[in-house]
Design an enzyme around this catalytic site. Structure first.
Site, PDB file in Angstrom:
ATOM      1  N   ASP A  50       0.852  -1.206   0.000  1.00  0.00           N
ATOM      2  CA  ASP A  50       0.000   0.000   0.000  1.00  0.00           C
ATOM      3  C   ASP A  50       0.885   1.251   0.000  1.00  0.00           C
ATOM      4  O   ASP A  50       0.646   2.196  -0.760  1.00  0.00           O
ATOM      5  CB  ASP A  50      -0.886   0.054   1.258  1.00  0.00           C
ATOM      6  CG  ASP A  50      -1.816  -1.138   1.397  1.00  0.00           C
ATOM      7  OD1 ASP A  50      -3.035  -0.956   1.355  1.00  0.00           O
ATOM      8  OD2 ASP A  50      -1.322  -2.274   1.550  1.00  0.00           O
ATOM      9  N   THR A 121      -7.001  -4.490   0.815  1.00  0.00           N
ATOM     10  CA  THR A 121      -5.785  -4.891   1.558  1.00  0.00           C
ATOM     11  C   THR A 121      -6.018  -6.141   2.399  1.00  0.00           C
ATOM     12  O   THR A 121      -5.164  -7.024   2.477  1.00  0.00           O
ATOM     13  CB  THR A 121      -5.309  -3.729   2.459  1.00  0.00           C
ATOM     14  OG1 THR A 121      -5.060  -2.609   1.624  1.00  0.00           O
ATOM     15  CG2 THR A 121      -4.032  -4.076   3.200  1.00  0.00           C
TER      16      THR A 121
HETATM   17 MG    MG Z   1      -6.424   0.890   0.126  1.00  0.00          MG
END
Ligand code: MG
Ligand code: AMP
Ligand code: MG
Length: 305
Positions: A50, A121
């Protein structure tokens, strides 16, 4: 040549290449196996992928478009990034589009870019890699007008290469894929896989679905609408943020679909807009009757939000 094109054209064309580069970075982090997971909040994770993907996109876009506001999910601290992460080339297909008049002369100060460097995620950390997308949405004033969804783990069956990128622009249409209508005579609803609760379930039950697809990521769920695999995306929770919905909303609208809150109102995407999508998300596939799904949301669910 590219410098002669309108700002919105160049921004989407650069977002296509930046999102694909971010996708490569995400695959590299996963291949190395060092995710370095940080818990940002309850049921809210961040990994090295990320962070690195966001650095790639924000550095690439902010260098090329200095006057544009760019908001990324993983915060605003800019840092040194490896030079090969920074992309400056633009997608040629996007550069060739003709914009509608209202987007031709937009000034940088009126543009806000919302970046979700890795949507899904939770699923990424569990190895459900086809749920992962990279989202770059472009707003003019309050309105989401364009966007890019990149799927790092989509495999091209002809070339075996990884990564597929879709884009959409208001009044132009979509590129990178061809939308497919969902099947008639059934009602397939997609929703969260990892952020459900009683209110989320109550809204789903009220839709009398034939099937519920519980998958990760706002980007992935809107793709299911565009691929004809689901009729509606229903999420009665304030958990989604502007970076989750800006690109999907713009691409869905460019294809003929709709994304609103559960009252049927559009979310604003200007730089001052609150990050949470506090009134939930309802998105419907091209050709679906959005008002019908809205009418099914119970008042008790609306009051919970
Ligand atoms: Mg995200
Ligand atoms: P999901 O459909 O659960 O994959 O959620 C779509 C997007 O909204 C993802 O980026 C999630 O991280 C985010 N999201 C949804 N609900 C929550 C929540 N309760 N807390 C944090 N993020 C959430
Ligand atoms: Mg997300």
């Amino acid at each position: 040549m590219a410098q002669c094109q309108p700002l919105i054209t160049r921004l989407i064309a650069s977002s296509v290449t930046a999102a694909a580069q971010a996708g490569k970075i995400i695959r590299d982090v996963m291949n190395k196996g060092e995710l370095n997971i940080v818990e940002k909040g309850k049921n809210d994770l961040q990994t090295e992928a990320d962070r690195s993907a966001q650095n790639c996109i924000i550095e690439s876009l902010s260098r090329q478009f200095p006057g544009v506001t760019i908001i990324g999910e993983e915060g605003s601290s800019r840092c040194e990034v490896p030079p090969h992460w920074i992309v400056t080339d633009m997608d040629q297909e996007v550069l060739n589009v003709k914009l509608p008049e209202h987007l031709e002369n937009v000034a940088p100060k009126d543009v806000c870019v919302w970046v979700d460097p890795l949507d899904g995620t939770s699923e990424f950390t569990q190895g459900l890699l086809d749920h992962v997308t990279v989202l770059v949405g472009v707003a003019v004033g309050k309105k989401a007008v364009g966007g890019v969804i990149h799927q790092p783990y989509s495999k091209n069956p002809q070339t075996s290469s990884m990564g597929r990128t879709l884009w959409g622009i208001d009044g132009v249409g979509v590129g990178g894929f061809k939308p497919v209508p969902p099947p008639q005579g059934r009602r397939i609803i997609t929703t969260t896989r990892s952020h459900s609760n009683k209110t989320v379930q109550e809204a789903l039950d009220a839709m009398s679905p034939d099937e519920i697809l519980r998958v990760g990521g706002a980007g992935h769920k809107v793709l299911l609408l565009l691929e004809g695999k689901a009729h509606a995306y229903v999420f009665a929770s304030p958990g989604c943020k502007k970076w989750d919905t800006c690109a999907p909303e713009a691409i869905l609208r460019a294809a003929g679909g709709t994304l609103t809150d559960l009252n049927g109102d559009l979310y604003p995407y200007d730089p001052k807009a609150p990050h949470p999508n506090a009134k939930g998300v309802l998105a419907t596939a091209p050709g679906e009757n959005h008002a019908f799904y809205l009418s099914k949301i119970p008042d008790s669910v609306k009051q919970e939000l």
